[in-house]
Design a protein around this motif. Structure first.
Motif, short mmCIF file in Angstrom:
data_model
loop_
_atom_site.label_atom_id
_atom_site.label_comp_id
_atom_site.label_asym_id
_atom_site.label_seq_id
_atom_site.Cartn_x
_atom_site.Cartn_y
_atom_site.Cartn_z
N GLN A 67 0.82 -1.21 0.00
CA GLN A 67 0.00 0.00 0.00
C GLN A 67 0.86 1.26 0.00
O GLN A 67 0.55 2.24 -0.71
N LEU A 68 1.94 1.24 0.76
CA LEU A 68 2.86 2.39 0.77
C LEU A 68 3.53 2.58 -0.59
O LEU A 68 3.67 3.71 -1.06
N ALA A 69 3.93 1.49 -1.22
CA ALA A 69 4.56 1.58 -2.54
C ALA A 69 3.61 2.21 -3.55
O ALA A 69 4.01 3.08 -4.34
N VAL A 70 2.35 1.81 -3.51
CA VAL A 70 1.36 2.37 -4.43
C VAL A 70 1.15 3.86 -4.14
O VAL A 70 1.11 4.69 -5.06
N GLU A 71 1.03 4.20 -2.87
CA GLU A 71 0.84 5.62 -2.50
C GLU A 71 2.04 6.47 -2.94
O GLU A 71 1.87 7.57 -3.46
N MET A 72 3.24 5.95 -2.70
CA MET A 72 4.44 6.70 -3.12
C MET A 72 4.47 6.87 -4.63
O MET A 72 4.80 7.96 -5.13
N ALA A 73 4.13 5.83 -5.36
CA ALA A 73 4.11 5.92 -6.82
C ALA A 73 3.07 6.94 -7.29
O ALA A 73 3.34 7.72 -8.21
N ASN A 74 1.92 6.95 -6.66
CA ASN A 74 0.89 7.93 -7.03
C ASN A 74 1.35 9.36 -6.75
O ASN A 74 1.10 10.26 -7.55
N ILE A 75 2.03 9.56 -5.64
CA ILE A 75 2.57 10.89 -5.33
C ILE A 75 3.63 11.28 -6.36
O ILE A 75 3.65 12.42 -6.84
N MET A 76 4.48 10.33 -6.71
CA MET A 76 5.51 10.62 -7.72
C MET A 76 4.87 10.98 -9.06
O MET A 76 5.29 11.94 -9.72
N LYS A 77 3.85 10.22 -9.46
CA LYS A 77 3.17 10.52 -10.73
C LYS A 77 2.53 11.91 -10.67
O LYS A 77 2.59 12.67 -11.64
N ASN A 78 1.93 12.23 -9.54
CA ASN A 78 1.29 13.53 -9.37
C ASN A 78 2.32 14.66 -9.42
O ASN A 78 2.11 15.69 -10.05
N ASN A 79 3.44 14.47 -8.75
CA ASN A 79 4.46 15.52 -8.68
C ASN A 79 5.31 15.63 -9.93
O ASN A 79 5.71 16.73 -10.31
N PHE A 80 5.60 14.52 -10.58
CA PHE A 80 6.52 14.52 -11.71
C PHE A 80 5.81 14.49 -13.06
O PHE A 80 6.45 14.69 -14.09
N GLY A 81 4.53 14.20 -13.06
CA GLY A 81 3.78 14.18 -14.31
C GLY A 81 4.36 13.23 -15.33
O GLY A 81 4.68 12.08 -15.02
N GLU A 82 4.53 13.71 -16.52
CA GLU A 82 5.03 12.89 -17.63
C GLU A 82 6.53 12.63 -17.57
O GLU A 82 7.07 11.91 -18.41
N GLU A 83 7.20 13.22 -16.62
CA GLU A 83 8.66 13.05 -16.49
C GLU A 83 9.04 11.64 -16.04
O GLU A 83 10.19 11.25 -16.17
N ILE A 84 8.09 10.93 -15.49
CA ILE A 84 8.38 9.59 -14.99
C ILE A 84 7.24 8.64 -15.38
O ILE A 84 6.07 9.01 -15.33
N LYS A 85 7.62 7.47 -15.81
CA LYS A 85 6.64 6.43 -16.15
C LYS A 85 6.75 5.32 -15.12
O LYS A 85 7.84 4.79 -14.89
N ILE A 86 5.66 4.98 -14.51
CA ILE A 86 5.64 3.91 -13.51
C ILE A 86 4.64 2.85 -13.97
O ILE A 86 3.47 3.16 -14.18
N ASP A 87 5.13 1.64 -14.14
CA ASP A 87 4.24 0.52 -14.46
C ASP A 87 3.67 0.02 -13.13
O ASP A 87 4.35 -0.70 -12.39
N MET A 88 2.46 0.42 -12.84
CA MET A 88 1.86 0.10 -11.55
C MET A 88 1.69 -1.40 -11.36
O MET A 88 1.80 -1.89 -10.23
N ASP A 89 1.43 -2.14 -12.42
CA ASP A 89 1.30 -3.59 -12.29
C ASP A 89 2.61 -4.22 -11.84
O ASP A 89 2.62 -5.08 -10.95
N ILE A 90 3.71 -3.79 -12.43
CA ILE A 90 5.03 -4.31 -12.03
C ILE A 90 5.34 -3.90 -10.60
O ILE A 90 5.82 -4.70 -9.79
N LEU A 91 5.05 -2.66 -10.27
CA LEU A 91 5.29 -2.17 -8.92
C LEU A 91 4.50 -2.98 -7.89
O LEU A 91 5.05 -3.43 -6.88
N ILE A 92 3.22 -3.19 -8.15
CA ILE A 92 2.37 -3.93 -7.21
C ILE A 92 2.83 -5.38 -7.09
O ILE A 92 2.99 -5.90 -5.99
N SER A 93 3.05 -6.02 -8.22
CA SER A 93 3.50 -7.42 -8.19
C SER A 93 4.84 -7.54 -7.46
O SER A 93 5.02 -8.42 -6.62
N GLY A 94 5.76 -6.65 -7.77
CA GLY A 94 7.06 -6.68 -7.11
C GLY A 94 6.96 -6.50 -5.61
O GLY A 94 7.62 -7.20 -4.83
N ALA A 95 6.12 -5.57 -5.20
CA ALA A 95 5.95 -5.33 -3.76
C ALA A 95 5.30 -6.54 -3.08
O ALA A 95 5.64 -6.88 -1.94
#
Length: 133
Positions: A67-95
């Motif tokens: 849950q923390l990993a997802v929240e951090m990724a969402n904050i990063m996407k919100n703050n960095f916009g198109e500057e960063i691409k996060i594959d949420m499926d990979i992030l969730i599965s990895g976590a």
């Protein structure tokens, strides 16, 4: 087994990619089937055997980390916009899979959870990679 995993790991359903979701389930199925622990045990055992009187369960710790990993990724996407691409499926599965190898480290000695000899020799980062491979 699948229903038990869905109960303890509702976050697996957050994975949108059906192949990755299935692989994530399969890793956990393999780990539980080859462990001295049941899926239900994971909600009771401490997340670490190294912390004396640890009261936080393995699953509470693991689900919180996801849950923390997802929240951090969402904050990063919100703050960095198109500057960063996060594959949420990979992030969730990895976590979700990060500590799957721990299930192969344990043994029960005199009714108590302990790290097995094999678990001392092959730590969970390595056994986890083998499970996921």
């Amino acid at each position: 087994m699948r229903e038990q995993l869905k109960k303890i790991w509702p976050e697996i359903e957050w994975i949108k990619n059906p192949e990755l979701k299935e692989k994530t389930y399969k890793c956990w199925e393999y780990a539980v089937e080859n462990s001295v622990l049941s899926a239900e045990d994971l909600e009771k055992i401490p997340f670490s055997l190294l912390i004396k009187d640890c009261k936080v369960s393995f699953m509470n710790h693991k689900r919180t980390a996801v849950q923390l990993a997802v929240e951090m990724a969402n904050i990063m996407k919100n703050n960095f916009g198109e500057e960063i691409k996060i594959d949420m499926d990979i992030l969730i599965s990895g976590a979700i899979l990060i500590d799957v190898g721990k299930l192969l480290e344990y043994e029960i000695v005199d009714g108590k959870l302990a790290t097995s000899r094999a678990g001392k020799l092959i730590r969970h980062p390595f056994s986890g990679v083998a499970i996921a491979d």
